[in-house]
Structure formats: C-alpha cells, structure tokens
Design an enzyme around this catalytic site. Structure first.
Site, PDB file in Angstrom:
ATOM      1  N   ASP A   1       0.856 -63.865   6.961  1.00 51.26           N
ATOM      2  CA  ASP A   1      -0.349 -63.671   6.977  1.00 51.26           C
ATOM      3  C   ASP A   1      -0.460 -62.649   8.102  1.00 51.26           C
ATOM      4  O   ASP A   1      -0.483 -61.094   8.134  1.00 51.26           O
ATOM      5  CB  ASP A   1      -1.556 -64.260   7.027  1.00 51.26           C
ATOM      6  CG  ASP A   1      -2.640 -63.572   7.224  1.00 51.26           C
ATOM      7  OD1 ASP A   1      -3.397 -64.296   7.388  1.00 51.26           O
ATOM      8  OD2 ASP A   1      -2.937 -62.683   6.958  1.00 51.26           O
TER       9      ASP A   1
ATOM     10  N   ASP B   1      -8.652 -66.373   2.296  1.00 52.96           N
ATOM     11  CA  ASP B   1      -8.603 -66.446   3.490  1.00 52.96           C
ATOM     12  C   ASP B   1      -9.911 -68.560   3.461  1.00 52.96           C
ATOM     13  O   ASP B   1      -9.436 -69.355   4.345  1.00 52.96           O
ATOM     14  CB  ASP B   1      -9.576 -65.708   4.181  1.00 52.96           C
ATOM     15  CG  ASP B   1      -8.510 -65.139   4.688  1.00 52.96           C
ATOM     16  OD1 ASP B   1      -9.208 -63.682   4.991  1.00 52.96           O
ATOM     17  OD2 ASP B   1      -7.303 -65.295   5.064  1.00 52.96           O
TER      18      ASP B   1
END
Lengths: 148, 420
Positions: free
Chosen positions: B195, B341
């Site tokens: 990420d 997330d």
C-alpha cells in the site's frame, strides 16, 4: 434563513408555524419557510435527491419490489420517509411510497407467518417434509458449508 | 439573520470528521470480532486460496519453515493484487467505466449473496435455527439484491449504502481470518508495504489511478466508503437559493460528454478480494466451488486501500459552479476510506481475537491511533495517502508486544491478586 434551514436542519421538517400553508408549487416557493411541508423528499435532506429526481427513483423501487423484493420496498419507505410522514406533501411521490409500505407489510406478514408456522409446527405438523425443508439439513445434503 | 462569522480552520470540524470515519471502522471490527468469537470456537477451518498457494501451514513445521512459507504466500498474493490493480488502471484509462461498474456490482452480489449466505449457514448450523430453505432463500436474495443496488447506484439512502459497505468489508474480513496464522500476519505486513509503495511511488498503480481520476474529475472506480460531509454553520452566504451539498455527485458544470455518462454512476465500481477470484475461477456454481474447497482469492487492491479527502469547491471548479453551490467553504470535503482498509483492519483485529480479548483491545487502540495519525497527515498534506501502513504497523507491534510481554505480566498480577 432558508439557507440555514437547509444546512443546519438535516431533518427536513422546518420550523413549525401557526398557520400551515400547504405549498402547491414547490418550484417557485421552495424557499418559503411559511409552509410546514418539507423541502426535501428524502431522508438525507439536502444531501439527497430533489423532488424531480426522486419521482423516477420512487417509481423504480416500487416496480422492482414486485420481483419478490419486500426489502426493497422497505428501503424505499425508509428513503422517502418524509413523504410518508407529512401526509400532504409531495403528491406525485406519495402513491409509490405508500404502495411500497403496504406491499412490505403484506409480504412480511405472509413471510413471517410461514416461517413461524414452519418453526413452531415442526415435525408433527409437516411430517417428514420438515426434515427435507429445514435449512441445516439442506446445507448438509448439498455440502454448502463444505469447508467447516 | 446574523450568523457567526468566525473563520473555520480544519480543526473545527476535524473531530467530527474523525468520528464519522471511526464509527464504521469500529463497527466493522466489532462485528468481525463477534463473528470470530462465535463461529470459530469449534472448528479450525482452513481454506485453500491464492494466499496459500505456495505453502499450506501445518503445525508440525518449524518456525522458520512456517515463516518462509508465509512469506512466499504473501508475495504471491501481493503479486496477484499488483497485476489486478494495473489491469484496473488500464481499464480506467481506456474509460471502460460500464464494465467496471458491472464488475463491481457482480462482485458485491457474490460477496453479499454467497459469502453472506455461508456465514448465515454457519450460524444456522451452530444454533440449529429451524428456518426453512424457502424463507432463507427469499431473505438472502433480498439482502443481496438490495446490497447490489445500494453499491451500484449513487443515489441510494446514505445510511443504507454505508451499512452495506461495512457488511461487505465484514464478510471479506471474516473470510480472510480463516487463513493460517503465520500467513495472515505476514500478509498484513506485506500488504501494508504494498500500500505504501502503490500510493506514494510515482509508478505505483494506486497513485496512477488517483491522478487519472483527479485529472478527469471523476470518482475512482472502487468500493470506497465515503463519510458524510460536515456542514459548517457559519458560511455567510447571502444567497437565497437553497444550497445543496450534492452527495457524491461531481459538479461538472462543463458537462463533457463523458461526464454526462458518468454523472449518475460515479461512485464505486470495483471489486474486492474474493470476488475477482470467483470470476477467475472455474465456472461451476458456488456449491461445486465449496465442495472442492477451492476458493481463489483476488484483489484487495480494487477496494483501494487508500484514504482521500475530497475538497468540495476546489480542484478546477469554475467560479460559476462555486456560486451555484454557494459554498465557498473550502474545507469541508468528505473523507473517503477504501474498503480494503476496513478489511485489513478487521482482519488484524479478528486474528487478535483468535488469541485472546486482551490482544483485541490493544490492537483496536493501536489501529484507531494509526487511523487518527493518518487522518491528520491527510489534513496536512491534502492528497491521497495510504491508510494501511501506520495502523498495521502499530497493530502488529501491539499484538506481539501484548501477546508475549503484557499477557504474562497481567496474568501473573491477577494470579497473585496484585491488580485487576
């Protein structure tokens, strides 16, 4: 004034006033706070749809609900809650939302009664069919939870 | 009407914005912990998937073997995710928006219908609920179809859309907790690093996606949770038009031809993990798939693990649109958090719940702290940021510290009646 009403008032019910003035043409009098009818037909208030846009939504939800989708009817009623709550507002939307409410109640009544009959009646009401219909047996038979 | 004219800084609404994004994250984590503690108490289910393609963990291997195997698994998974993200960027670049939207609707349907159905079946079998298959199917069908509509259509009730996004995150996160333990932890760390790279490096796929979306003034085609914008009460605009903050609509005053087609279906299109998998995997029905025990995983990327803060009334808006909107507020954008997330935070907390509740509390606090730090950085830097690294780093650190150091201390204290 009306700006703050739109902004600070997430619920679409404006200030109550002594003489309710049913507002017939929203296009021109949208800003009038003298009417006790809400401006926004959706529960989201200013973040949601305007009245013109919501007609197609209400109608589409209502029609799709006939495809065995009572939950869609319930969502329709929830979404257009101000239409239901203020009985003289939004005359174009009202039939669809009320129809959705009626449909949802009827369908859920039928479904609940069937489910309760099935659960409470059990084997001595249904016989051997009960074992074939009950979900955990069906899951076992088809191996639906095969990895547990 | 006199109104308060004091200037607003970002700190005024910051607390409320944080709460509006923390609440769904906390709800998702709580539900996953609940599911894990209810459903996992009996069986140790393990599932074969892309994330276990290189190595499947057995308890008899040495620690080093397990670690290596987990590392191989995670690298394989991240490789798949990277490839899929690049494909997504390519499709977005070629403006295949309709395909992406349909794909996203399909993936939501699979997650809600099949995975939701599986989890419901676990419950039914656990508690022997005497429901018949007809009502079960009707309820599941309703649930899944309305979920697809909520995610698909940009103008559904905000609460319904947000609720369904949280549920999708919960189902996928629960499914991830079924992976073997070492693989899960290494996967979390590797995904956090991915990420970081994908959002911050100039060649990273997520950064390309965000830049493309911003240059075209469209929404990113991914499953993204968007919090309600915070309204300011002191915007001293003297206009008489009813001001309206449009939910999720691009204020394209220019009305290009593409923008028109995108105006309705701006939000959301894309997939998340398991669903891409289902599409790639064999054509058999879900039943056959389950029986073979083969579930391939897909791309968590498409749930875009990044956090973005869109400013209303900025970014290439003409003054005309500013007047129409009448806002001039400038600092009240809506915070968006990718569904990836949600998923990975909940996976971490779910995994912690499999050990003990003490680790759950520690990891929850760590993740919330990490999210708060990320939000502050977001307010500071005003660009898309990766939301995973800080929270996952703190979460993993706290998990291992709690498990190996704190627990011993607390247990000894309790046994000797010193504290607690």
């Amino acid at each position: 004034m009306e700006a703050s009403q739109a902004l600070t008032n997430p619920t679409p019910n404006p200030n109550p006033n002594p003489n309710p003035n049913p507002n017939n043409n929203y296009a021109s009098n949208r800003n009038s706070i003298l009417s006790s009818t809400p401006v926004w037909p959706t529960i989201d208030g200013p973040l949601g749809l305007s009245e013109d846009e919501s007609l197609s939504y209400a109608r589409r939800f209502y029609k799709f609900g006939y495809a065995l989708l009572p939950w869609l009817w319930a969502v329709n009623c929830f979404y257009f809650w101000p239409v239901l709550r203020h009985s003289r507002s939004f005359p174009s939307l009202r039939p669809y939302v009320v129809g959705s409410a009626v449909g949802f109640t009827v369908f859920s009544a039928i479904l609940c009664s069937w489910a309760l009959t099935f659960a409470i009646g059990g084997e001595h009401l249904f016989g051997s069919i009960w074992d074939q219909l009950v979900m955990y047996n069906v899951a076992d038979r088809l191996g639906l939870t095969g990895w547990s | 009407m006199a109104q308060n004219q004091r200037p607003t800084t970002f700190l005024d609404s910051f607390g409320e914005e944080i709460i509006r994004i923390l609440t769904p994250v906390s709800i998702c984590m709580f539900l996953v912990v609940l599911l894990v503690s209810i459903l996992n108490s009996n069986s140790s289910a393990s599932v074969t998937s892309i994330a276990t393609i290189a190595y499947s963990e057995t308890s008899s291997d040495s620690s080093w073997d397990k670690f290596l195997g987990a590392l191989l698994n995670s690298l394989a998974f991240v490789a798949v995710v990277t490839v899929a993200t690049f494909i997504l960027v390519l499709l977005f670049y070629l403006r295949c928006t309709k395909f992406l939207k349909i794909y996203m609707g399909f993936s939501s349907f699979v997650v809600l219908g099949f995975m939701g159905g599986e989890i419901a079946l676990f419950f039914i079998e656990e508690f022997s609920v005497p429901i018949d298959c007809i009502s079960y199917l009707v309820v599941l069908f309703n649930f899944a179809v309305v979920g697809v509509l909520a995610v698909f259509m940009s103008k559904m009730a905000i609460l319904v859309t947000q609720g369904y996004l949280v549920l999708i995150g919960m189902f996928v996160a629960y499914w991830f907790t079924l992976l073997p333990e070492w693989t899960t932890w290494v996967l979390l760390v590797v995904m956090a690093l991915y990420d970081l790279a994908a959002v911050l490096l100039p060649v990273g796929p997520l950064r390309l996606l965000v830049e493309l979306a911003m240059s075209r003034d469209e929404d990113i085609p991914a499953l993204v949770y968007e919090a309600r914008p915070v309204t300011h009460h002191d915007s001293g605009s003297g206009e008489n038009t009813v001001r309206r903050r449009v939910w999720r609509e691009r204020r394209n005053v220019r009305h290009d031809s593409e923008d028109n087609s995108n105006l309705d279906g701006n939000v959301v299109s894309d997939s998340n993990s398991t669903v891409v998998a289902v599409q790639h995997c064999h054509n058999g029905s879900i039943i056959a798939r389950v029986e073979e025990g083969q579930v391939s995983e897909g791309n968590a990327e498409l749930s875009a693990p990044l956090i973005d803060h869109r400013m209303n009334g900025q970014d290439g808006m003409s003054t005309e649109s500013l007047v129409l909107e009448g806002m001039g507020l400038g600092s009240s954008g809506a915070i968006k958090l990718g569904l990836g997330d949600f998923i990975f935070y909940s996976v971490l907390v779910g995994r912690a719940a499999m050990y003990d509740f003490m680790t759950v509390y520690a990891c929850y606090l760590a993740i919330v702290a990490g999210l708060g730090i990320t939000l502050m950085l977001l307010a500071f830097y005003q660009k898309a940021l990766p939301a995973l690294p800080v929270s996952i780093a703190l979460g993993v650190l706290f998990y291992f510290l709690t498990r190996f150091l704190l627990e011993v201390f607390i247990v000894q204290c309790s046994l000797n009646l010193v504290m607690f």
